[in-house]
Each structure stands twice: as structure tokens, then as C-alpha cells.
Design a protein around this motif. Structure first.
Motif, PDB file in Angstrom:
ATOM      1  N   THR A 111       2.153   5.690  10.831  1.00  0.00           N
ATOM      2  CA  THR A 111       1.186   6.639  10.283  1.00  0.00           C
ATOM      3  C   THR A 111       1.460   6.876   8.799  1.00  0.00           C
ATOM      4  O   THR A 111       2.567   6.661   8.318  1.00  0.00           O
ATOM      5  CB  THR A 111       1.259   7.993  11.020  1.00  0.00           C
ATOM      6  OG1 THR A 111       2.572   8.516  10.891  1.00  0.00           O
ATOM      7  CG2 THR A 111       0.907   7.834  12.490  1.00  0.00           C
ATOM      8  N   ASN A 112       0.418   7.328   8.103  1.00  0.00           N
ATOM      9  CA  ASN A 112       0.518   7.754   6.706  1.00  0.00           C
ATOM     10  C   ASN A 112       1.213   6.732   5.817  1.00  0.00           C
ATOM     11  O   ASN A 112       2.107   7.075   5.057  1.00  0.00           O
ATOM     12  CB  ASN A 112       1.230   9.111   6.631  1.00  0.00           C
ATOM     13  CG  ASN A 112       1.017   9.756   5.279  1.00  0.00           C
ATOM     14  OD1 ASN A 112      -0.016   9.584   4.653  1.00  0.00           O
ATOM     15  ND2 ASN A 112       2.013  10.499   4.823  1.00  0.00           N
ATOM     16  N   CYS A 113       0.812   5.473   5.950  1.00  0.00           N
ATOM     17  CA  CYS A 113       1.435   4.445   5.123  1.00  0.00           C
ATOM     18  C   CYS A 113       0.477   3.281   4.938  1.00  0.00           C
ATOM     19  O   CYS A 113      -0.623   3.263   5.479  1.00  0.00           O
ATOM     20  CB  CYS A 113       2.744   3.965   5.744  1.00  0.00           C
ATOM     21  SG  CYS A 113       2.527   2.936   7.182  1.00  0.00           S
ATOM     22  N   ILE A 114       0.927   2.321   4.181  1.00  0.00           N
ATOM     23  CA  ILE A 114       0.194   1.087   3.946  1.00  0.00           C
ATOM     24  C   ILE A 114       0.925  -0.011   4.708  1.00  0.00           C
ATOM     25  O   ILE A 114       2.136  -0.157   4.593  1.00  0.00           O
ATOM     26  CB  ILE A 114       0.154   0.763   2.441  1.00  0.00           C
ATOM     27  CG1 ILE A 114      -0.585   1.879   1.696  1.00  0.00           C
ATOM     28  CG2 ILE A 114      -0.486  -0.597   2.190  1.00  0.00           C
ATOM     29  CD1 ILE A 114      -0.403   1.838   0.200  1.00  0.00           C
ATOM     30  N   VAL A 115       0.180  -0.775   5.487  1.00  0.00           N
ATOM     31  CA  VAL A 115       0.735  -1.909   6.216  1.00  0.00           C
ATOM     32  C   VAL A 115       0.269  -3.173   5.510  1.00  0.00           C
ATOM     33  O   VAL A 115      -0.904  -3.310   5.178  1.00  0.00           O
ATOM     34  CB  VAL A 115       0.259  -1.913   7.689  1.00  0.00           C
ATOM     35  CG1 VAL A 115       0.720  -3.179   8.398  1.00  0.00           C
ATOM     36  CG2 VAL A 115       0.757  -0.674   8.412  1.00  0.00           C
ATOM     37  N   VAL A 116       1.200  -4.104   5.275  1.00  0.00           N
ATOM     38  CA  VAL A 116       0.847  -5.374   4.643  1.00  0.00           C
ATOM     39  C   VAL A 116       1.455  -6.512   5.450  1.00  0.00           C
ATOM     40  O   VAL A 116       2.601  -6.445   5.876  1.00  0.00           O
ATOM     41  CB  VAL A 116       1.320  -5.438   3.160  1.00  0.00           C
ATOM     42  CG1 VAL A 116       2.822  -5.280   3.031  1.00  0.00           C
ATOM     43  CG2 VAL A 116       0.852  -6.731   2.486  1.00  0.00           C
ATOM     44  N   GLY A 117       0.630  -7.535   5.700  1.00  0.00           N
ATOM     45  CA  GLY A 117       1.124  -8.734   6.366  1.00  0.00           C
ATOM     46  C   GLY A 117       1.946  -9.546   5.380  1.00  0.00           C
ATOM     47  O   GLY A 117       1.550  -9.717   4.228  1.00  0.00           O
ATOM     48  N   LEU A 118       3.110 -10.049   5.812  1.00  0.00           N
ATOM     49  CA  LEU A 118       4.005 -10.756   4.899  1.00  0.00           C
ATOM     50  C   LEU A 118       4.524 -12.042   5.532  1.00  0.00           C
ATOM     51  O   LEU A 118       5.003 -12.041   6.661  1.00  0.00           O
ATOM     52  CB  LEU A 118       5.190  -9.869   4.517  1.00  0.00           C
ATOM     53  CG  LEU A 118       6.178 -10.461   3.518  1.00  0.00           C
ATOM     54  CD1 LEU A 118       5.522 -10.665   2.154  1.00  0.00           C
ATOM     55  CD2 LEU A 118       7.395  -9.568   3.377  1.00  0.00           C
ATOM     56  N   ASP A 119       4.369 -13.124   4.797  1.00  0.00           N
ATOM     57  CA  ASP A 119       5.050 -14.377   5.107  1.00  0.00           C
ATOM     58  C   ASP A 119       5.411 -15.013   3.769  1.00  0.00           C
ATOM     59  O   ASP A 119       5.363 -14.334   2.745  1.00  0.00           O
ATOM     60  CB  ASP A 119       4.213 -15.290   6.012  1.00  0.00           C
ATOM     61  CG  ASP A 119       2.868 -15.678   5.411  1.00  0.00           C
ATOM     62  OD1 ASP A 119       2.740 -15.758   4.164  1.00  0.00           O
ATOM     63  OD2 ASP A 119       1.917 -15.913   6.180  1.00  0.00           O
TER      64      ASP A 119
ATOM     65  N   ARG B 125      -3.129  -3.816  15.506  1.00  0.00           N
ATOM     66  CA  ARG B 125      -2.507  -2.837  16.400  1.00  0.00           C
ATOM     67  C   ARG B 125      -1.509  -1.948  15.656  1.00  0.00           C
ATOM     68  O   ARG B 125      -1.461  -0.737  15.873  1.00  0.00           O
ATOM     69  CB  ARG B 125      -1.840  -3.547  17.573  1.00  0.00           C
ATOM     70  CG  ARG B 125      -2.894  -4.102  18.544  1.00  0.00           C
ATOM     71  CD  ARG B 125      -2.312  -5.003  19.587  1.00  0.00           C
ATOM     72  NE  ARG B 125      -1.390  -4.311  20.476  1.00  0.00           N
ATOM     73  CZ  ARG B 125      -0.742  -4.919  21.457  1.00  0.00           C
ATOM     74  NH1 ARG B 125      -0.913  -6.206  21.672  1.00  0.00           N
ATOM     75  NH2 ARG B 125       0.079  -4.239  22.219  1.00  0.00           N
ATOM     76  N   LEU B 126      -0.725  -2.547  14.755  1.00  0.00           N
ATOM     77  CA  LEU B 126       0.265  -1.759  14.021  1.00  0.00           C
ATOM     78  C   LEU B 126      -0.376  -0.852  12.967  1.00  0.00           C
ATOM     79  O   LEU B 126       0.220   0.137  12.557  1.00  0.00           O
ATOM     80  CB  LEU B 126       1.299  -2.673  13.360  1.00  0.00           C
ATOM     81  CG  LEU B 126       2.313  -3.295  14.316  1.00  0.00           C
ATOM     82  CD1 LEU B 126       3.179  -4.307  13.590  1.00  0.00           C
ATOM     83  CD2 LEU B 126       3.176  -2.218  14.967  1.00  0.00           C
ATOM     84  N   SER B 127      -1.574  -1.175  12.520  1.00  0.00           N
ATOM     85  CA  SER B 127      -2.222  -0.381  11.473  1.00  0.00           C
ATOM     86  C   SER B 127      -3.209   0.643  12.028  1.00  0.00           C
ATOM     87  O   SER B 127      -3.934   1.270  11.262  1.00  0.00           O
ATOM     88  CB  SER B 127      -2.946  -1.302  10.489  1.00  0.00           C
ATOM     89  OG  SER B 127      -4.026  -1.970  11.125  1.00  0.00           O
ATOM     90  N   THR B 128      -3.215   0.857  13.320  1.00  0.00           N
ATOM     91  CA  THR B 128      -4.178   1.766  13.947  1.00  0.00           C
ATOM     92  C   THR B 128      -4.217   3.130  13.268  1.00  0.00           C
ATOM     93  O   THR B 128      -5.285   3.675  13.019  1.00  0.00           O
ATOM     94  CB  THR B 128      -3.863   1.929  15.450  1.00  0.00           C
ATOM     95  OG1 THR B 128      -3.986   0.648  16.062  1.00  0.00           O
ATOM     96  CG2 THR B 128      -4.817   2.902  16.113  1.00  0.00           C
ATOM     97  N   ASN B 129      -3.072   3.694  12.940  1.00  0.00           N
ATOM     98  CA  ASN B 129      -3.014   5.013  12.300  1.00  0.00           C
ATOM     99  C   ASN B 129      -2.559   4.939  10.850  1.00  0.00           C
ATOM    100  O   ASN B 129      -2.182   5.954  10.267  1.00  0.00           O
ATOM    101  CB  ASN B 129      -2.086   5.943  13.088  1.00  0.00           C
ATOM    102  CG  ASN B 129      -2.635   6.221  14.475  1.00  0.00           C
ATOM    103  OD1 ASN B 129      -3.827   6.459  14.627  1.00  0.00           O
ATOM    104  ND2 ASN B 129      -1.784   6.159  15.479  1.00  0.00           N
ATOM    105  N   ALA B 130      -2.593   3.752  10.270  1.00  0.00           N
ATOM    106  CA  ALA B 130      -2.191   3.578   8.866  1.00  0.00           C
ATOM    107  C   ALA B 130      -3.336   3.996   7.949  1.00  0.00           C
ATOM    108  O   ALA B 130      -4.492   4.082   8.358  1.00  0.00           O
ATOM    109  CB  ALA B 130      -1.804   2.130   8.610  1.00  0.00           C
ATOM    110  N   ASP B 131      -3.011   4.231   6.689  1.00  0.00           N
ATOM    111  CA  ASP B 131      -4.026   4.556   5.691  1.00  0.00           C
ATOM    112  C   ASP B 131      -4.759   3.316   5.218  1.00  0.00           C
ATOM    113  O   ASP B 131      -5.915   3.384   4.790  1.00  0.00           O
ATOM    114  CB  ASP B 131      -3.387   5.236   4.474  1.00  0.00           C
ATOM    115  CG  ASP B 131      -2.810   6.591   4.825  1.00  0.00           C
ATOM    116  OD1 ASP B 131      -3.422   7.303   5.652  1.00  0.00           O
ATOM    117  OD2 ASP B 131      -1.748   6.932   4.280  1.00  0.00           O
TER     118      ASP B 131
END
Length: 168
Positions: A3-11, A100-106
Motif C-alpha cells: 500500500t501507499n507506494c509505487i510498484v515497478v517491474g524490474l529485470d 496482484r502486487l499493485s492492487t493497493n499501490a498508488d
């Protein structure tokens, strides 16, 4: 749940690195936490004793092969992320895991190899999946192209010469 964050895909791709740089800069500017998520392509990157099929939203460090873990951490460390930023390993279909991991992300940030100007994304691509299924806003970041002023390739020189001739 994140929650309350930015999710970024990384490779280790150029597009994912560009997305990580963009997400880190946005996190710095907004004061948000940053969570970089690397999704393992089963069984690549896993220790032999940790190979499990299916989706895991969190893969513990001891399940990731040490050389693989170090390599992705180097990619993560190449960008100046805000204090408290986290690199998380997961396993499964990349688009599904990120959504799924970004469901509650900003915000969800992903790299894209697709043309940005056409606003069309290929069905089946990770960026298309995320745009179509995420419940939070999604930013797609293309690979940063070389600066044309510093590109000394023959094609670039011809374009520059043509532009100069047209302007004269």
C-alpha cells in the motif's frame, strides 16, 4: 498487501531499467516508497531445492540462487532509489504478479518495448496486461533512445545533414 507506494517491474532489460529510473525519480519527487519487483521465470533463478511451480507473490532470498540474486540486486542498485526502497522477488506470470502486487499501490510502472506514440499495445505483452487489468494507474516507460546529437552513426549523420540543409 503493498500500500501507499509505487510498484515497478524490474529485470535486466533496458526498458525495465528505464522504468526503474523513472519510478525512482517519481518516488523521490512524491515522497512515496518504491518497491521493485522481479518476477522469476520458473525455474530460472531458483535454487534446486526451492523449485515450486505456480505463483508466489514473495520468494524468500534463500530460494533464489545466489548469483542470480546478486545480479538482479546490481540492477536494482544501479539506480538511486529513495531510502526504504525494497527489491522483492516473486514467481509466476509477470503481468499477473505485478497486477496482484499493485492492487493497493498508488502506481504501477512497467517498461515497454512497444511504440509509445501509436498508443497501441500488443495483446499478450506485459504492458498491455498491466494496463488492461491493474486497479491502480499504470505508467509505461520506453527504453531511453540515444541522444541524436551524440549519435555518430551514419544514419544519424544523414538525418542531421538533411535537417541542416532543409533549414538553410
Amino acid at each position: 498487501m503493498i500500500t501507499n507506494c509505487i510498484v515497478v517491474g524490474l529485470d535486466d532489460s533496458a526498458t525495465a531499467r528505464a522504468a526503474h529510473r523513472w519510478a525512482a525519480a517519481h518516488a523521490h519527487a512524491t515522497g512515496k516508497d518504491l518497491r521493485a519487483v522481479h518476477v522469476l521465470d520458473w525455474p530460472i533463478g531458483l535454487n534446486a531445492s526451492a523449485v515450486k511451480s505456480g505463483t508466489r507473490l514473495r520468494v524468500p532470498k534463500q530460494d533464489v540462487a545466489e548469483p542470480y540474486w546478486r545480479g538482479i540486486h546490481r540492477v536494482f542498485d544501479d539506480t538511486s532509489s529513495p531510502p526504504g526502497s525494497i527489491l522483492q522477488f516473486a514467481q509466476g506470470d509477470v503481468g499477473d504478479v505485478l497486477v496482484r502486487l499493485s492492487t493497493n499501490a498508488d502506481l504501477l510502472v512497467v517498461g515497454t518495448r512497444e511504440p509509445v506514440r501509436s498508443h497501441r499495445y500488443l495483446a499478450g505483452s506485459v504492458s498491455h496486461y498491466c494496463i488492461s487489468h491493474a486497479s491502480c494507474p499504470v505508467v509505461t516507460v520506453p527504453e531511453q533512445l540515444p541522444n541524436p546529437q551524440h549519435d555518430l552513426s551514419d544514419q544519424s549523420t544523414r538525418r542531421h545533414d538533411f535537417a541542416v540543409a532543409a533549414a538553410s
